[in-house]
Scaffold this motif. Structure first.
Motif, PDB file in Angstrom:
ATOM      1  N   TRP A 315      40.812  41.447  33.631  1.00 18.58           N
ATOM      2  CA  TRP A 315      39.408  41.229  33.945  1.00 18.58           C
ATOM      3  C   TRP A 315      38.978  42.259  34.984  1.00 18.58           C
ATOM      4  O   TRP A 315      39.552  42.344  36.071  1.00 18.58           O
ATOM      5  N   ARG A 316      37.970  43.028  34.649  1.00 22.42           N
ATOM      6  CA  ARG A 316      37.519  44.090  35.541  1.00 22.42           C
ATOM      7  C   ARG A 316      36.905  43.514  36.821  1.00 22.42           C
ATOM      8  O   ARG A 316      36.193  42.507  36.777  1.00 22.42           O
ATOM      9  N   SER A 317      37.186  44.143  37.944  1.00 23.90           N
ATOM     10  CA  SER A 317      36.555  43.800  39.217  1.00 23.90           C
ATOM     11  C   SER A 317      35.897  45.066  39.752  1.00 23.90           C
ATOM     12  O   SER A 317      36.556  46.101  39.919  1.00 23.90           O
ATOM     13  N   VAL A 318      34.578  44.989  40.025  1.00 20.52           N
ATOM     14  CA  VAL A 318      33.850  46.183  40.444  1.00 20.52           C
ATOM     15  C   VAL A 318      32.770  45.779  41.435  1.00 20.52           C
ATOM     16  O   VAL A 318      32.154  44.714  41.308  1.00 20.52           O
ATOM     17  N   LEU A 323      28.125  49.754  40.633  1.00 16.90           N
ATOM     18  CA  LEU A 323      27.378  49.662  39.377  1.00 16.90           C
ATOM     19  C   LEU A 323      25.935  50.128  39.547  1.00 16.90           C
ATOM     20  O   LEU A 323      25.379  50.791  38.661  1.00 16.90           O
ATOM     21  N   ILE A 324      25.330  49.805  40.689  1.00 18.59           N
ATOM     22  CA  ILE A 324      23.961  50.260  40.952  1.00 18.59           C
ATOM     23  C   ILE A 324      23.893  51.778  40.968  1.00 18.59           C
ATOM     24  O   ILE A 324      23.022  52.398  40.327  1.00 18.59           O
ATOM     25  N   PRO A 381      34.853  40.352  30.321  1.00 18.30           N
ATOM     26  CA  PRO A 381      34.866  39.623  31.597  1.00 18.30           C
ATOM     27  C   PRO A 381      34.899  40.571  32.790  1.00 18.30           C
ATOM     28  O   PRO A 381      35.803  41.408  32.916  1.00 18.30           O
ATOM     29  N   THR A 382      33.910  40.444  33.661  1.00 17.21           N
ATOM     30  CA  THR A 382      33.754  41.357  34.791  1.00 17.21           C
ATOM     31  C   THR A 382      33.399  40.572  36.047  1.00 17.21           C
ATOM     32  O   THR A 382      32.451  39.778  36.043  1.00 17.21           O
ATOM     33  N   VAL A 407      31.710  37.715  47.768  1.00 17.58           N
ATOM     34  CA  VAL A 407      31.362  36.909  46.596  1.00 17.58           C
ATOM     35  C   VAL A 407      31.719  37.676  45.332  1.00 17.58           C
ATOM     36  O   VAL A 407      32.009  38.869  45.364  1.00 17.58           O
ATOM     37  N   PHE A 408      31.674  36.953  44.222  1.00 20.10           N
ATOM     38  CA  PHE A 408      31.633  37.621  42.917  1.00 20.10           C
ATOM     39  C   PHE A 408      30.660  36.882  42.022  1.00 20.10           C
ATOM     40  O   PHE A 408      30.396  35.688  42.195  1.00 20.10           O
TER      41      PHE A 408
END
Length: 496
Positions: A315-318, A323-324, A381-382, A407-408
């Motif tokens: 599952w990617r975590s970024v 991303l912005i 899933p990210t 947070v996520f």
């Protein structure tokens, strides 16, 4: 017996009503009858023993949905909670009088039948009926072609008919029940305690949303239907319950859309001595159990894009601002805290073709980019982490960058499924964040929750999962209305 309603133009109602009146005149009233049910249809089909016809007794019950008249015998099918099973009703077996009465039954009538199992020449497991009972007479006919109705909302207004004639709806909404049961099992296995908290609140807190307002006559005061479960559950952390969860209804007096219903179901879970990283592990465990116990696969097809969503992979975590920056094509995050930040954010929005409202705060401008240009593209899933602190006043500030929070937001299939926090447990910081959120409307601040925090709340991770959105994702439904048994609809005149 009351007269036939004047607006009933179809003569089937009159015909069926006459049959009921004749039965009552003969001393038989189906609405005073009952029957024993030893097997659901699926259980009866599994109970059949190959090569041993007529040896397994069953008692089944359900609604007549297929009738095939063979003269001195009939093959019919009944529908119950688990599906359909065929009945074989023969004049020589049930007797002349009972068979004559059976031939007068209509599609939609509810019957119970007792007999033994056998397999027909075509290989269909069937109940050879020794006796039967009509236990409810359907006065109105079932729709012949449900999805051919011009008013699509009737599917939701008369969900009972949808469940009778549409196997996909039955399966989808039954899957929802299994999804909720699996989540409960996962959390119970990890020693979480399920609790119930009030739906009526003196202060609508835990989220930024417009509440429904009601009045309690005896107490002489207004109450709000809760917009979140959070603040009550965190009080329980203060009280010494280290792992708690609730699956409950919440209410927000806002718009209706493909992903929004005014009342919806949330899972909120809190674990003391954990954080938002711990919630990542918990969410992955919930999905692993769902894949094993409910879906039966680790991949599902995303209805909109056709992509296969893989839950078993990494599952990617970024980070949010990573991303912005990628979306706007330059390092917008480098301007955070600088005078030109707002100007650059508005410029980025305009280049992306997004409308900016003059009253928006800068974080709202930036979040418009995330919501419109980033979130819909995140199919796998990210975990999107480290959001601006203004987006949630209940999360712990990041130690390295206090403008961000720990947070996520878990995005799957282009839709937020679960936000989670390292929960704020510093009463002074929490009060400051609340004061900024409510501004001059201090009456909207939950001071009792702040009092609870001053007694000491352990560090904790907390997570919310939108059950309805999760069901949209896992069932491939087009709308939240398709995964809620009775979605909110504009009132209409009652059916006659």
């Amino acid at each position: 017996m009351s007269e036939i309603p004047q607006d009933i133009t179809h003569d089937q109602y009159a015909v069926r009503l006459k049959k009921l009146q004749d039965m009552r005149a003969a001393g038989s009233d189906p609405f005073r009858a009952n029957c024993e049910q030893t097997h659901f249809s699926g259980e009866a089909l599994k109970a059949y023993i190959e090569g041993q016809d007529y040896t397994v007794p069953v008692k089944v019950a359900g609604r007549l949905v297929v009738i095939r008249d063979m003269g001195k015998s009939q093959f019919v099918k009944i529908l119950d909670q688990q599906g359909q099973i065929q009945l074989y009703v023969k004049k020589d077996l049930v007797g002349d009088e009972a068979y004559a009465a059976f031939k007068k039954l209509d599609l939609g009538d509810i019957v119970g039948a007792e007999g033994t199992l056998f397999k027909t020449k075509s290989g269909e497991i069937t109940v050879k009926v020794d006796r039967y009972a009509l236990v409810a007479k359907a006065l109105r006919p079932l729709p012949e072609k449900w999805h051919g109705l011009t008013d699509a909302e009737q599917v939701y207004r008369q969900r009972y008919l949808d469940l009778i004639v549409n196997p996909e709806s039955r399966a989808r909404l039954m899957l929802r029940s299994k999804i909720v049961a699996s989540i409960r099992s996962t959390l119970a296995h990890r020693k979480f305690l399920e609790v119930e908290t009030p739906m009526l609140e003196g202060v609508a807190g835990g989220a930024a949303a417009r509440p429904f307002v009601t009045h309690h006559n005896a107490l002489g005061t207004d109450f709000f239907l809760r917009i979140a479960l959070e603040l009550r559950l965190k009080r329980l952390l203060v009280g010494g319950y280290d792992r708690v969860f609730e699956i409950g209804r919440v209410f927000r007096n806002e718009g209706v859309s493909r992903k929004h219903n005014p009342e919806f179901t949330m899972l909120e879970v809190y674990q003391a001595y954990s954080d938002f990283h711990g919630m990542m592990d918990l969410l992955k465990a919930i999905f692993a159990d769902l894949c094993r116990d409910v879906i039966g696969a680790t991949e599902i097809k995303h209805a909109a894009s056709g992509q296969m969503i893989n839950f078993a992979g990494e599952w990617r975590s970024v980070r949010y601002f990573t991303l912005i920056d990628e979306a706007v094509g330059f390092n917008l995050s480098a301007y955070r805290g600088k005078p030109e930040y707002r100007e650059k954010a508005i410029e980025a929005c305009q280049k992306l073709g997004l409308e900016v409202h003059s009253g928006w705060e800068t974080y709202e401008v930036v979040n418009e980019i995330f919501g419109k240009k980033i979130e819909p593209t995140l199919i796998q899933p990210t975990f999107v982490t480290h959001l601006p602190k203004e987006l949630c006043p209940l999360a712990k500030l990041n130690a390295e960058d206090p403008g961000l929070i720990d947070v996520f937001e878990c995005i799957i299939g282009g839709m937020e499924v679960a936000p989670a926090y390292s929960e704020q447990n510093d009463p002074f910081v929490q009060r400051e964040m609340f004061e900024k959120q409510v501004g001059e409307e201090v009456q909207k601040m939950d001071t009792d929750f702040l009092l609870a925090l001053e007694h000491g709340m352990p560090p904790a991770g907390g997570m919310g999962v939108g059950i309805d959105r999760l069901c949209i994702l896992l069932t491939g439904a087009e709308s939240i209305r398709d995964v809620i048994l009775f979605p909110s609809l504009r009132p209409t005149t009652a059916a006659t």
